[in-house]
Design a protein around this motif. Structure first.
Motif, PDB file in Angstrom:
ATOM      1  N   LYS A   1      28.908  42.331  40.944  1.00 43.88           N
ATOM      2  CA  LYS A   1      28.349  43.677  40.799  1.00 43.88           C
ATOM      3  C   LYS A   1      26.909  43.780  41.293  1.00 43.88           C
ATOM      4  O   LYS A   1      26.537  44.756  41.964  1.00 43.88           O
ATOM      5  N   ASP A   2      26.080  42.772  40.985  1.00 43.76           N
ATOM      6  CA  ASP A   2      24.643  42.893  41.237  1.00 43.76           C
ATOM      7  C   ASP A   2      24.188  42.181  42.506  1.00 43.76           C
ATOM      8  O   ASP A   2      23.392  42.734  43.276  1.00 43.76           O
ATOM      9  N   ARG A   3      24.658  40.979  42.742  1.00 42.11           N
ATOM     10  CA  ARG A   3      24.237  40.239  43.932  1.00 42.11           C
ATOM     11  C   ARG A   3      24.994  40.711  45.176  1.00 42.11           C
ATOM     12  O   ARG A   3      24.394  40.982  46.227  1.00 42.11           O
ATOM     13  N   LEU A   4      26.311  40.776  45.079  1.00 43.66           N
ATOM     14  CA  LEU A   4      27.122  41.159  46.245  1.00 43.66           C
ATOM     15  C   LEU A   4      27.140  42.664  46.473  1.00 43.66           C
ATOM     16  O   LEU A   4      27.445  43.117  47.576  1.00 43.66           O
ATOM     17  N   LYS A   5      26.858  43.420  45.431  1.00 34.99           N
ATOM     18  CA  LYS A   5      26.936  44.889  45.495  1.00 34.99           C
ATOM     19  C   LYS A   5      28.328  45.332  45.945  1.00 34.99           C
ATOM     20  O   LYS A   5      28.498  46.290  46.722  1.00 34.99           O
ATOM     21  N   ALA A   6      29.347  44.638  45.441  1.00 32.00           N
ATOM     22  CA  ALA A   6      30.722  44.973  45.808  1.00 32.00           C
ATOM     23  C   ALA A   6      31.160  46.238  45.079  1.00 32.00           C
ATOM     24  O   ALA A   6      30.632  46.595  44.019  1.00 32.00           O
ATOM     25  N   GLU A   7      32.152  46.914  45.656  1.00 32.03           N
ATOM     26  CA  GLU A   7      32.729  48.105  45.033  1.00 32.03           C
ATOM     27  C   GLU A   7      33.785  47.657  44.019  1.00 32.03           C
ATOM     28  O   GLU A   7      34.832  47.137  44.395  1.00 32.03           O
ATOM     29  N   VAL A   8      33.496  47.847  42.755  1.00 30.91           N
ATOM     30  CA  VAL A   8      34.428  47.439  41.711  1.00 30.91           C
ATOM     31  C   VAL A   8      35.496  48.519  41.551  1.00 30.91           C
ATOM     32  O   VAL A   8      35.189  49.670  41.227  1.00 30.91           O
ATOM     33  N   LEU A   9      36.738  48.146  41.777  1.00 36.26           N
ATOM     34  CA  LEU A   9      37.850  49.091  41.642  1.00 36.26           C
ATOM     35  C   LEU A   9      38.286  49.222  40.192  1.00 36.26           C
ATOM     36  O   LEU A   9      38.641  50.301  39.739  1.00 36.26           O
ATOM     37  N   PHE A  10      38.300  48.112  39.483  1.00 34.11           N
ATOM     38  CA  PHE A  10      38.506  48.151  38.038  1.00 34.11           C
ATOM     39  C   PHE A  10      38.068  46.818  37.440  1.00 34.11           C
ATOM     40  O   PHE A  10      38.085  45.771  38.091  1.00 34.11           O
ATOM     41  N   HIS A  11      37.635  46.885  36.182  1.00 31.00           N
ATOM     42  CA  HIS A  11      37.248  45.685  35.429  1.00 31.00           C
ATOM     43  C   HIS A  11      37.699  45.899  33.997  1.00 31.00           C
ATOM     44  O   HIS A  11      37.021  46.554  33.201  1.00 31.00           O
ATOM     45  N   GLY A  12      38.892  45.392  33.712  1.00 31.39           N
ATOM     46  CA  GLY A  12      39.467  45.563  32.390  1.00 31.39           C
ATOM     47  C   GLY A  12      40.752  46.361  32.442  1.00 31.39           C
ATOM     48  O   GLY A  12      40.759  47.515  32.884  1.00 31.39           O
ATOM     49  N   VAL A  13      41.855  45.723  32.041  1.00 37.09           N
ATOM     50  CA  VAL A  13      43.174  46.349  32.057  1.00 37.09           C
ATOM     51  C   VAL A  13      43.829  46.068  30.711  1.00 37.09           C
ATOM     52  O   VAL A  13      43.703  44.969  30.159  1.00 37.09           O
ATOM     53  N   THR A  14      44.554  47.033  30.180  1.00 35.87           N
ATOM     54  CA  THR A  14      45.218  46.855  28.890  1.00 35.87           C
ATOM     55  C   THR A  14      46.508  46.045  29.065  1.00 35.87           C
ATOM     56  O   THR A  14      47.617  46.559  28.918  1.00 35.87           O
ATOM     57  N   ILE A  15      46.324  44.774  29.424  1.00 37.56           N
ATOM     58  CA  ILE A  15      47.435  43.845  29.548  1.00 37.56           C
ATOM     59  C   ILE A  15      47.148  42.602  28.710  1.00 37.56           C
ATOM     60  O   ILE A  15      46.005  42.319  28.375  1.00 37.56           O
ATOM     61  N   LYS A  16      48.217  41.878  28.399  1.00 41.75           N
ATOM     62  CA  LYS A  16      48.084  40.573  27.743  1.00 41.75           C
ATOM     63  C   LYS A  16      49.077  39.640  28.415  1.00 41.75           C
ATOM     64  O   LYS A  16      50.251  39.952  28.473  1.00 41.75           O
ATOM     65  N   PRO A  17      48.580  38.537  28.989  1.00 45.06           N
ATOM     66  CA  PRO A  17      47.187  38.066  29.032  1.00 45.06           C
ATOM     67  C   PRO A  17      46.418  38.689  30.198  1.00 45.06           C
ATOM     68  O   PRO A  17      47.012  39.301  31.082  1.00 45.06           O
ATOM     69  N   GLY A  18      45.080  38.516  30.173  1.00 44.26           N
ATOM     70  CA  GLY A  18      44.267  38.854  31.340  1.00 44.26           C
ATOM     71  C   GLY A  18      43.527  40.157  31.294  1.00 44.26           C
ATOM     72  O   GLY A  18      43.214  40.735  32.338  1.00 44.26           O
ATOM     73  N   MET A  19      43.169  40.637  30.119  1.00 36.35           N
ATOM     74  CA  MET A  19      42.593  41.978  29.999  1.00 36.35           C
ATOM     75  C   MET A  19      41.255  42.136  30.717  1.00 36.35           C
ATOM     76  O   MET A  19      40.861  43.251  31.063  1.00 36.35           O
ATOM     77  N   HIS A  20      40.530  41.038  30.990  1.00 36.70           N
ATOM     78  CA  HIS A  20      39.213  41.159  31.617  1.00 36.70           C
ATOM     79  C   HIS A  20      39.251  41.010  33.142  1.00 36.70           C
ATOM     80  O   HIS A  20      38.204  40.846  33.775  1.00 36.70           O
TER      81      HIS A  20
END
Length: 406
Positions: free
Chosen positions: A263-282
């Motif tokens: 987010k800060d160094r690469l300044k990439a476009e974040v499409l999503f960060h966090g999904v209501t799934i199990k496993p792997g919500m982050h």
């Protein structure tokens, strides 16, 4: 406060990512196995181009089946064009793969005749045009034989060879850079110096998964938890790969630096960060100069499941193939509760019984998202949508067949 999105929404976003134009290359046909055809393969002639014998026997006129004897006037070996012609009362001994002689329309097999004084006596009749391969039986001129997007296997190689095509244009497989992050993580062969250290399997598990699904892998290894090291890894990986996949560093801990770098160094476009799934919500997915970043959680089971759900569909798209995740219906053999309002992927055993898939949970361990051994055996993932109800014995459920991904 981070906004979590649904699994369905995250897949919709993933499928709408605009990919770079796929590169193609020409390769020798046996080196193309597992690769994807870049354009339709069209027949430029009929196969066979002339009526051809499918057996060893005698080329005759069908009406001669009623005669007592038919004179043998010539032999017709494969690879030659016989000058003699078949007429009433005359036949030509013809071998498998030979052109049918002019005047003939039927082949009587050797075992259906007796030879007496250079004549044949038919002891068992055959239908009209028996054992004759007609023009275009295999394929016809201008017929599309192999469609664009087809994964090349042994049958496609055989057809290409029959067309005298030695090189075929294929989609270049995507390159995926893989890295595990964490100062507590040890690579193969490294010696443990304190009890908090763990052995990493993530980067090698994902390399195997991606290679099995026909991606090229740039192995970045293990990266320690400091911002400069992680930044350097990303810069190298993004310069060489189509997709960069990391494990660890995307949660909410003080040392989860991967998300900060993205987010800060690469300044990439974040499409999503966090999904209501199990496993792997982050899980975090971002774009940097048309390169895709997929940052997965650090636990082994969690990162592997998310790689299957999010990275494999990207590989299929990059390859322009018709491949999809192998999701099928199965019967569940026990009651199974809906434990939380998320889309849940649970390891189970799958069996094929009486024409139907069945699942159970025998031997599967319950606990954290670190239990990679739950994927051993004959595994599948039970899929419970976030709006699902408790499951009852005998219900039909959706499962993802893991062994078909190997």
């Amino acid at each position: 406060m981070r906004n979590f999105i649904s699994y369905k929404k995250s897949i919709e976003i993933l499928n709408n990512i605009e990919l770079n134009k796929r590169a193609t290359q020409k390769v020798f046909i046996t080196n193309a196995i597992g690769k994807v055809v870049a354009k339709d393969i069209i027949a430029f002639e009929n196969s066979p181009s002339f009526p051809t014998s499918a057996m060893d026997g005698y080329a005759i006129k069908y009406e001669d089946l009623e005669n007592d004897f038919i004179e043998i006037i010539d032999k017709n070996p494969a690879g030659f064009v016989v000058e003699s012609q078949v007429s009433i009362g005359k036949c030509i001994k013809t071998f498998t793969g030979s052109l049918m002689p002019k005047g003939s329309d039927t082949l009587i097999p050797i075992e259906n005749v007796e030879v007496v004084n250079n004549k044949i006596k038919i002891i068992k009749k055959v239908p009209f045009s028996f054992a004759v391969r007609q023009i275009g039986e295999n394929y016809k001129e201008n017929e599309v034989l192999i469609k664009k997007g087809t994964v090349i296997g042994f049958a496609e190689v055989g057809v290409l060879a029959s067309l005298n095509i030695s090189q075929v244009e294929v989609i270049v497989n995507p390159t995926i850079a893989v890295a595990s992050t964490g100062s507590e993580v040890l690579d193969l062969g490294e010696t443990q110096t304190n009890d908090s250290q763990i052995r990493s399997s993530n980067h090698l598990t994902l390399e195997a998964l991606f290679k099995s699904n026909k991606a090229d892998v740039l192995q970045m290894g293990i990266v320690k938890d400091d911002i400069d090291s992680i930044t350097n890894m990303f810069e190298i990986a993004l310069s060489k790969a189509d997709i960069v996949v990391t494990t660890g560093g995307v949660s909410v801990g003080d040392y989860d630096f991967v998300q900060d770098v993205i987010k800060d160094r690469l300044k990439a476009e974040v499409l999503f960060h966090g999904v209501t799934i199990k496993p792997g919500m982050h899980i975090l997915v971002a774009i940097k100069e048309k390169k895709i970043i997929v940052a997965l959680p650090g636990f082994a089971y969690s990162s592997t499941v998310c790689a299957i759900l999010y990275v494999l569909p990207l590989i299929f798209r990059f390859r322009d193939s018709n491949e999809k995740l192998p999701i099928v219906k199965a019967k569940i053999t026990q009651d199974y509760p809906m434990k939380m309002k998320k889309t849940i992927f649970t390891a189970c055993n799958v069996h094929y019984v009486n024409g139907q898939y069945q699942i159970d949970f025998e031997g599967k361990k319950e606990g954290t998202s670190a239990i990679l051994t739950n994927m051993l055996g004959n595994p599948a993932l039970l899929i419970q949508d976030e709006d699902s109800e408790d499951l009852k014995t005998g219900d039909l459920v959706d499962i993802l067949l893991l062994n078909q991904l190997k």
